[in-house]
Design a protein around this motif. Structure first.
Motif, mmCIF file in Angstrom:
data_model
loop_
_atom_site.group_PDB
_atom_site.id
_atom_site.type_symbol
_atom_site.label_atom_id
_atom_site.label_comp_id
_atom_site.label_asym_id
_atom_site.label_seq_id
_atom_site.Cartn_x
_atom_site.Cartn_y
_atom_site.Cartn_z
ATOM 1 N N SER A 75 3.624 38.513 81.228
ATOM 2 C CA SER A 75 2.587 39.207 82.003
ATOM 3 C C SER A 75 2.935 39.232 83.491
ATOM 4 O O SER A 75 2.670 40.221 84.176
ATOM 5 C CB SER A 75 1.211 38.563 81.782
ATOM 6 N N LYS A 76 3.548 38.168 84.001
ATOM 7 C CA LYS A 76 3.955 38.154 85.409
ATOM 8 C C LYS A 76 5.050 39.182 85.667
ATOM 9 O O LYS A 76 5.049 39.885 86.682
ATOM 10 C CB LYS A 76 4.449 36.760 85.817
ATOM 11 N N ILE A 77 6.001 39.258 84.747
ATOM 12 C CA ILE A 77 7.097 40.218 84.889
ATOM 13 C C ILE A 77 6.552 41.646 84.817
ATOM 14 O O ILE A 77 6.919 42.511 85.623
ATOM 15 C CB ILE A 77 8.153 39.979 83.797
ATOM 16 N N ALA A 78 5.642 41.894 83.872
ATOM 17 C CA ALA A 78 5.036 43.226 83.759
ATOM 18 C C ALA A 78 4.210 43.552 84.996
ATOM 19 O O ALA A 78 4.191 44.707 85.444
ATOM 20 C CB ALA A 78 4.161 43.290 82.512
ATOM 21 N N GLY A 79 3.543 42.552 85.546
ATOM 22 C CA GLY A 79 2.777 42.780 86.765
ATOM 23 C C GLY A 79 3.665 43.206 87.920
ATOM 24 O O GLY A 79 3.332 44.126 88.680
ATOM 25 N N ALA A 80 4.824 42.557 88.042
ATOM 26 C CA ALA A 80 5.772 42.920 89.101
ATOM 27 C C ALA A 80 6.328 44.321 88.880
ATOM 28 O O ALA A 80 6.428 45.125 89.818
ATOM 29 C CB ALA A 80 6.904 41.899 89.157
ATOM 30 N N LEU A 81 6.678 44.640 87.632
ATOM 31 C CA LEU A 81 7.240 45.963 87.335
ATOM 32 C C LEU A 81 6.191 47.058 87.539
ATOM 33 O O LEU A 81 6.494 48.126 88.084
ATOM 34 C CB LEU A 81 7.762 45.997 85.898
ATOM 35 N N SER A 82 4.960 46.799 87.136
ATOM 36 C CA SER A 82 3.916 47.809 87.293
ATOM 37 C C SER A 82 3.614 48.063 88.763
ATOM 38 O O SER A 82 3.323 49.205 89.159
ATOM 39 C CB SER A 82 2.636 47.397 86.552
ATOM 40 N N SER A 83 3.706 47.031 89.587
ATOM 41 C CA SER A 83 3.483 47.210 91.028
ATOM 42 C C SER A 83 4.559 48.120 91.627
ATOM 43 O O SER A 83 4.260 48.959 92.484
ATOM 44 C CB SER A 83 3.497 45.856 91.745
ATOM 45 N N LEU A 84 5.791 47.952 91.175
ATOM 46 C CA LEU A 84 6.870 48.831 91.643
ATOM 47 C C LEU A 84 6.665 50.260 91.151
ATOM 48 O O LEU A 84 6.830 51.220 91.899
ATOM 49 C CB LEU A 84 8.219 48.297 91.157
ATOM 50 N N ALA A 85 6.272 50.394 89.880
ATOM 51 C CA ALA A 85 6.110 51.730 89.292
ATOM 52 C C ALA A 85 4.922 52.477 89.886
ATOM 53 O O ALA A 85 4.927 53.714 89.930
ATOM 54 C CB ALA A 85 5.951 51.614 87.778
ATOM 55 N N ALA A 86 3.919 51.736 90.338
ATOM 56 C CA ALA A 86 2.734 52.374 90.907
ATOM 57 C C ALA A 86 3.055 53.116 92.203
ATOM 58 O O ALA A 86 2.356 54.053 92.589
ATOM 59 C CB ALA A 86 1.635 51.341 91.152
ATOM 60 N N THR A 87 4.145 52.699 92.869
ATOM 61 C CA THR A 87 4.533 53.349 94.127
ATOM 62 C C THR A 87 5.816 54.163 93.996
ATOM 63 O O THR A 87 6.274 54.758 94.963
ATOM 64 C CB THR A 87 4.723 52.295 95.239
ATOM 65 N N ASP A 88 6.402 54.178 92.798
ATOM 66 C CA ASP A 88 7.646 54.922 92.567
ATOM 67 C C ASP A 88 7.590 55.525 91.160
ATOM 68 O O ASP A 88 7.867 54.850 90.169
ATOM 69 C CB ASP A 88 8.854 53.990 92.701
ATOM 70 N N ASN A 89 7.199 56.786 91.063
ATOM 71 C CA ASN A 89 7.004 57.441 89.771
ATOM 72 C C ASN A 89 8.248 57.455 88.901
ATOM 73 O O ASN A 89 8.162 57.544 87.674
ATOM 74 C CB ASN A 89 6.520 58.890 89.982
ATOM 75 N N SER A 90 9.409 57.352 89.525
ATOM 76 C CA SER A 90 10.655 57.414 88.752
ATOM 77 C C SER A 90 10.835 56.192 87.859
ATOM 78 O O SER A 90 11.683 56.195 86.961
ATOM 79 C CB SER A 90 11.858 57.542 89.692
ATOM 80 N N LEU A 91 10.030 55.154 88.091
ATOM 81 C CA LEU A 91 10.159 53.918 87.308
ATOM 82 C C LEU A 91 9.262 53.904 86.075
ATOM 83 O O LEU A 91 9.328 52.982 85.268
ATOM 84 C CB LEU A 91 9.830 52.703 88.191
ATOM 85 N N SER A 92 8.414 54.919 85.920
ATOM 86 C CA SER A 92 7.488 54.952 84.782
ATOM 87 C C SER A 92 8.217 54.912 83.451
ATOM 88 O O SER A 92 7.746 54.303 82.488
ATOM 89 C CB SER A 92 6.601 56.195 84.854
ATOM 90 N N SER A 93 9.378 55.560 83.383
ATOM 91 C CA SER A 93 10.116 55.580 82.116
ATOM 92 C C SER A 93 10.574 54.182 81.716
ATOM 93 O O SER A 93 10.645 53.864 80.522
ATOM 94 C CB SER A 93 11.321 56.520 82.214
ATOM 95 N N LEU A 94 10.884 53.333 82.701
ATOM 96 C CA LEU A 94 11.268 51.951 82.399
ATOM 97 C C LEU A 94 10.081 51.189 81.816
ATOM 98 O O LEU A 94 10.235 50.408 80.875
ATOM 99 C CB LEU A 94 11.773 51.249 83.658
ATOM 100 N N CYS A 95 8.896 51.422 82.375
ATOM 101 C CA CYS A 95 7.693 50.801 81.817
ATOM 102 C C CYS A 95 7.478 51.272 80.381
ATOM 103 O O CYS A 95 7.172 50.477 79.485
ATOM 104 C CB CYS A 95 6.469 51.143 82.660
ATOM 105 N N GLY A 96 7.653 52.585 80.188
ATOM 106 C CA GLY A 96 7.456 53.149 78.859
ATOM 107 C C GLY A 96 8.370 52.544 77.811
ATOM 108 O O GLY A 96 7.978 52.372 76.652
#
Length: 250
Positions: A75-96
């Motif tokens: 959950s901590k790792i996902a929280g960090a990744l989601s914070s990055l993706a929230a300000t950089d749309n190009s990272l959404s695919s990594l979350c997906g």
């Protein structure tokens, strides 16, 4: 491992105005070493230094966790990744890429895995509307609802937080959402016993589903009205708003 420990220590002790000097060297490391750094306790300093460049090792860690069933700090790792993706749309695919594995942990993992996965999905559900759609399409809705009644206290709050955002997406898409008295009662338990965040999420879900007579009846049978009225006296403005909205909808 010794080299990793040295790098972690450098990130820890470097003066604030000189930490940026570490970034070029960290960027040249291979993926497995970057992952080892994060696992060695450098999650937050690494993300702070590398910004969006930290996203790939974070995503790979989540994918690995789903494969191995080792969900420590997911959950901590996902929280960090989601914070990055929230300000950089190009990272959404990594979350997906991470979502199917997290849903699998949610369905088939041990209690700790389910807890971590529910809270990881809660963070991802904040990223964007499309991310909510991906989470729903991956089959998260059913396991999240189940977790409301069977999970640990932390898992229940993570499930409620994720469901709140998924139901919001479904409402916006004109997808009907029905709630049974039993599941409404699970949310009522959170209204009584949850943290501030848990109470806000539970009240938020009830507010969103109280749009037809059947759901309203189920919510009232679950005795949600009294705790919602009590939450109008909460010190949290957000909790008050959601409780008032739920009562108004009912």
């Amino acid at each position: 491992k010794k080299r990793v420990d040295v790098l972690v220590e450098l990130m820890r002790i470097a003066p604030a105005d000189q930490k940026h000097l570490l970034s070029p060297g960290l960027g040249c490391l291979n993926l497995s070493t970057k992952i080892a750094l994060i696992q060695a306790g450098a999650l937050y300093p690494y993300v702070e230094l590398m910004g969006s460049d930290a996203a790939r090792p974070l995503a790979q860690l989540l994918v690995n966790a789903a494969k191995t069933g080792n969900a420590a700090e997911v959950s901590k790792i996902a929280g960090a990744l989601s914070s990055l993706a929230a300000t950089d749309n190009s990272l959404s695919s990594l979350c997906g890429r991470c979502v199917p594995g997290l849903v699998n942990l949610l369905e088939n993992g041990e209690d700790e895995c389910k807890e971590e996965a529910a809270n990881a999905l809660k963070f991802f559900s904040i990223v964007s509307f499309n991310m909510k759609v991906q989470i729903a399409e991956a089959g998260a809705f059913g396991p999240l609802v189940k977790l409301l009644g069977e999970g640990t206290a932390k898992a229940k709050e993570g499930a409620a937080g994720t469901l709140w955002r998924l139901v919001s997406m479904m409402n916006e898409s004109n997808i009907e959402v029905n709630i049974s008295t039993k599941k409404a009662a699970d949310l009522v338990v959170l209204l009584h016993t949850g943290t501030v965040e848990g109470k806000e999420a539970a009240a938020g879900v009830l507010r969103l589903v109280a749009y037809n007579d059947a759901n309203k009846l189920g919510i009232m049978r679950a005795r949600a009205v009294e705790p919602l009225v009590e939450l109008l006296e909460s010190q949290s403005l957000e909790v008050k708003e959601q409780a008032a909205g739920a009562l108004n909808a009912i």
